[in-house]
Design a protein around this motif. Structure first.
Motif, PDB file in Angstrom:
ATOM      1  N   SER A 113      -8.048  -3.070   3.751  1.00 37.14           N
ATOM      2  CA  SER A 113      -7.969  -1.897   2.897  1.00 37.14           C
ATOM      3  C   SER A 113      -9.099  -0.945   3.273  1.00 37.14           C
ATOM      4  O   SER A 113     -10.274  -1.319   3.236  1.00 37.14           O
ATOM      5  N   ALA A 153       0.849  -1.190   0.000  1.00 39.38           N
ATOM      6  CA  ALA A 153       0.000   0.000   0.000  1.00 39.38           C
ATOM      7  C   ALA A 153       0.884   1.240   0.000  1.00 39.38           C
ATOM      8  O   ALA A 153       2.037   1.203   0.451  1.00 39.38           O
ATOM      9  N   ASP A 154       0.305   2.320  -0.488  1.00 35.59           N
ATOM     10  CA  ASP A 154       1.032   3.591  -0.437  1.00 35.59           C
ATOM     11  C   ASP A 154       1.168   4.090   0.989  1.00 35.59           C
ATOM     12  O   ASP A 154       2.126   4.778   1.329  1.00 35.59           O
ATOM     13  N   ALA A 181      -9.069   2.481   2.116  1.00 31.28           N
ATOM     14  CA  ALA A 181      -9.169   3.487   1.053  1.00 31.28           C
ATOM     15  C   ALA A 181      -8.193   3.084  -0.032  1.00 31.28           C
ATOM     16  O   ALA A 181      -7.358   2.190   0.159  1.00 31.28           O
ATOM     17  N   ASP A 182      -8.308   3.719  -1.167  1.00 30.57           N
ATOM     18  CA  ASP A 182      -7.398   3.410  -2.262  1.00 30.57           C
ATOM     19  C   ASP A 182      -5.961   3.691  -1.836  1.00 30.57           C
ATOM     20  O   ASP A 182      -5.611   4.821  -1.498  1.00 30.57           O
ATOM     21  N   GLY A 183      -5.152   2.629  -1.808  1.00 34.77           N
ATOM     22  CA  GLY A 183      -3.749   2.788  -1.442  1.00 34.77           C
ATOM     23  C   GLY A 183      -3.485   2.883   0.042  1.00 34.77           C
ATOM     24  O   GLY A 183      -2.359   3.194   0.445  1.00 34.77           O
TER      25      GLY A 183
END
Length: 273
Positions: free
Chosen positions: A132, A45-46, A134-136
């Protein structure tokens, strides 16, 4: 001067919990640095954030409660150092009908079952589940584990590898019997593309070769399973055919989970010394 990462190889990893289990065990044993753990988690993940599941766990771990600003993996590592200075981590990969490795009933077991993965620190009375949000963004939620349950099932890695090899052969015959290759001539390319798309992460220096090999084989079998689970283009299986397919693939899916748990457990045993 930049420090060279203390790593063994860059290879596919089955899930973020496997990465966390191996690296935190190595770190708690003094065989890895905190930055190495953070670097190994980065491909998943970011951003990674951390939160306690409830107020009591927040007080015990000094991590934020639900509703408070989230913390980071660095603070999670510090909490684990205080709670389980040398306690090994255990990878859990539960699915409905196969809860091996989970402790007794509780929020950790429930959330790990929902996520299909988690990390148990039995000596610390803590369990961690990544999700997860949220996105990233991957959130690591820390749950209390009042009862660690029975000792985990021991499966010798040689036995798990042998069973997985048998299932590789069986998976090929299952694909043939299901007509996957006949109806989808590009299925081999699909499998190769699925393997290439998997996140790759670093393993600690000293990571033994056999667990790496078993994890790679498990990835290959899982990619075959994914291909075998897709209906042929333009068609749909009858209810009886779909049931037959699920029954044919279930023992292979079980072998993949057993092999992954055994490989990670062996790596933890060696790295944590």
């Amino acid at each position: 001067m930049l420090r060279a990462p203390d790593v063994a190889s860059l290879t596919p990893v089955p899930c973020p919990s496997a990465t966390f289990t191996v690296w935190t065990s190595a770190w708690l044993a003094g065989a890895a640095a905190p930055d190495d753990v953070l670097d190994a988690l980065a491909p998943w993940a970011d951003a990674h954030d951390v939160q306690a599941a409830d107020a009591d766990t927040a007080r015990v771990t000094a991590l934020p409660s639900p509703g408070e600003p989230v913390s980071s993996v660095t603070f999670l590592l510090a909490a684990l150092r205080r709670s389980a200075p040398r306690g090994p981590a255990r990878l859990v990969l539960p699915v409905a009908g196969d809860a091996r490795g989970l402790p007794g009933p509780g929020p950790f077991s429930q959330q790990a079952m929902s996520a299909g993965e988690g990390v148990l620190f039995a000596e610390a009375g803590l369990g961690i589940v990544p999700t997860s949000v949220a996105d990233g963004v991957l959130r690591w939620t820390v749950y209390p584990v009042a009862d660690p349950g029975p000792p985990p099932e021991f499966v010798a890695l040689n036995q798990a590898e042998r069973e997985l090899r048998d299932q590789v052969r069986q998976s090929a015959s299952v694909l043939t019997s299901l007509g996957v290759a006949r109806h989808r001539p590009g299925v081999r390319e699909e499998i190769a593309a699925a393997l290439r798309a998997r996140p790759t992460s670093l393993w600690p220096a000293g990571m033994p070769g056999q667990p790496l090999r078993v994890l790679q084989h498990a990835d290959e079998v899982e990619a075959i399973l994914a291909a075998a689970s897709v209906d042929e283009p333009g068609g749909a299986l009858s209810a009886s055919a779909a049931t037959a397919r699920r029954e044919a693939l279930r023992p292979i899916e079980t072998a993949v989970r057993v092999a992954r748990r055994a490989a990670v457990a062996e790596a933890v045993r060696i790295l944590a010394g």
